[in-house]
Design a protein around this motif. Sequence first.
Motif, PDB file in Angstrom:
ATOM      1  N   CYS A  79      51.084  71.418  62.598  1.00 33.31           N
ATOM      2  CA  CYS A  79      51.766  70.797  61.153  1.00 33.31           C
ATOM      3  C   CYS A  79      50.820  71.270  59.912  1.00 33.31           C
ATOM      4  O   CYS A  79      51.471  71.817  58.933  1.00 33.31           O
ATOM      5  N   TRP A  80      49.641  71.267  60.031  1.00 30.79           N
ATOM      6  CA  TRP A  80      48.691  71.711  58.809  1.00 30.79           C
ATOM      7  C   TRP A  80      48.752  73.036  58.796  1.00 30.79           C
ATOM      8  O   TRP A  80      48.896  73.731  57.708  1.00 30.79           O
ATOM      9  N   TYR A  81      48.819  73.935  59.571  1.00 32.54           N
ATOM     10  CA  TYR A  81      48.803  75.273  59.500  1.00 32.54           C
ATOM     11  C   TYR A  81      50.276  75.909  58.986  1.00 32.54           C
ATOM     12  O   TYR A  81      50.392  76.579  57.950  1.00 32.54           O
ATOM     13  N   GLN A  82      51.506  74.910  59.124  1.00 30.13           N
ATOM     14  CA  GLN A  82      52.571  75.231  58.720  1.00 30.13           C
ATOM     15  C   GLN A  82      52.509  74.881  57.047  1.00 30.13           C
ATOM     16  O   GLN A  82      53.316  75.566  56.181  1.00 30.13           O
ATOM     17  N   ARG A  83      52.138  73.875  56.819  1.00 29.58           N
ATOM     18  CA  ARG A  83      51.636  73.391  55.286  1.00 29.58           C
ATOM     19  C   ARG A  83      51.168  74.392  54.735  1.00 29.58           C
ATOM     20  O   ARG A  83      51.507  74.808  53.533  1.00 29.58           O
ATOM     21  N   ILE A  84      50.009  75.041  55.319  1.00 35.21           N
ATOM     22  CA  ILE A  84      49.408  76.043  54.473  1.00 35.21           C
ATOM     23  C   ILE A  84      50.332  77.312  54.244  1.00 35.21           C
ATOM     24  O   ILE A  84      50.298  77.682  52.856  1.00 35.21           O
ATOM     25  N   PHE A  85      51.500  77.681  54.886  1.00 32.70           N
ATOM     26  CA  PHE A  85      52.079  78.772  54.679  1.00 32.70           C
ATOM     27  C   PHE A  85      53.221  78.185  53.641  1.00 32.70           C
ATOM     28  O   PHE A  85      53.331  79.055  52.948  1.00 32.70           O
ATOM     29  N   LEU A  86      53.699  77.180  53.741  1.00 28.64           N
ATOM     30  CA  LEU A  86      54.866  76.604  53.118  1.00 28.64           C
ATOM     31  C   LEU A  86      54.438  76.440  51.692  1.00 28.64           C
ATOM     32  O   LEU A  86      54.907  76.751  50.817  1.00 28.64           O
ATOM     33  N   TYR A  87      53.437  75.720  51.436  1.00 30.02           N
ATOM     34  CA  TYR A  87      52.726  75.292  50.199  1.00 30.02           C
ATOM     35  C   TYR A  87      52.404  76.602  49.436  1.00 30.02           C
ATOM     36  O   TYR A  87      52.763  76.809  48.304  1.00 30.02           O
ATOM     37  N   SER A  88      51.926  77.619  50.213  1.00 27.60           N
ATOM     38  CA  SER A  88      51.682  79.040  49.656  1.00 27.60           C
ATOM     39  C   SER A  88      52.898  79.619  48.990  1.00 27.60           C
ATOM     40  O   SER A  88      52.975  80.009  47.895  1.00 27.60           O
TER      41      SER A  88
END
Length: 180
Positions: A79-88
């Motif tokens: 979830c954290w990895y996906q958040r990094i991509f999505l927030y960017s």
Amino acid sequence: MSDFTLWFNNILSIIILLSNVFFVLILIAFIARSSSLGKKFLNLVRRYSYHLVFLLSFGGVVGSLIYSEIVGFAPCVFCWYQRIFLYSIAILTLVALIKKEKVLNAYLLSLAIPGAIIGFYQYAVTTLGAPSLTPCTAVGGGCSLTYFINFGYITIPFMAFSAFALIAVIILVDKFLKRT
């Protein structure tokens, strides 16, 4: 689960279901791009591509924060990895919209594709029983924990996968199709 959590799960699931329909419509329009209707639809997607990508990514940002900070679902490593991509993606498209630039397609794809891969992998681990290649831990939950499933297939990892896949397809339409 609280009434708010059930309501929020249902609303997001309906939005994801609609985004899946939109994804299929884009694919059909691409196949039928020689027709007048296919061209018009793809040109409309291309014209508003960054607006659509921003809405998808910003919705994902808000949704992920509501799940973790209000509902109390603990985000796992994936979830954290996906958040990094999505927030960017959300930040980049917001800046591009403000500056009226459309030169970020390669950057957006380089974020959307790995996000989609991680989302699909997490979905496969949680729903399809695929083995996890990494130990998944989070305070109160892990990558293999399924908080809910709606319509027989929509889970939080599937929501992430759907958002990233739709973002990638929208960017590919914008990048590779010529205006007609």
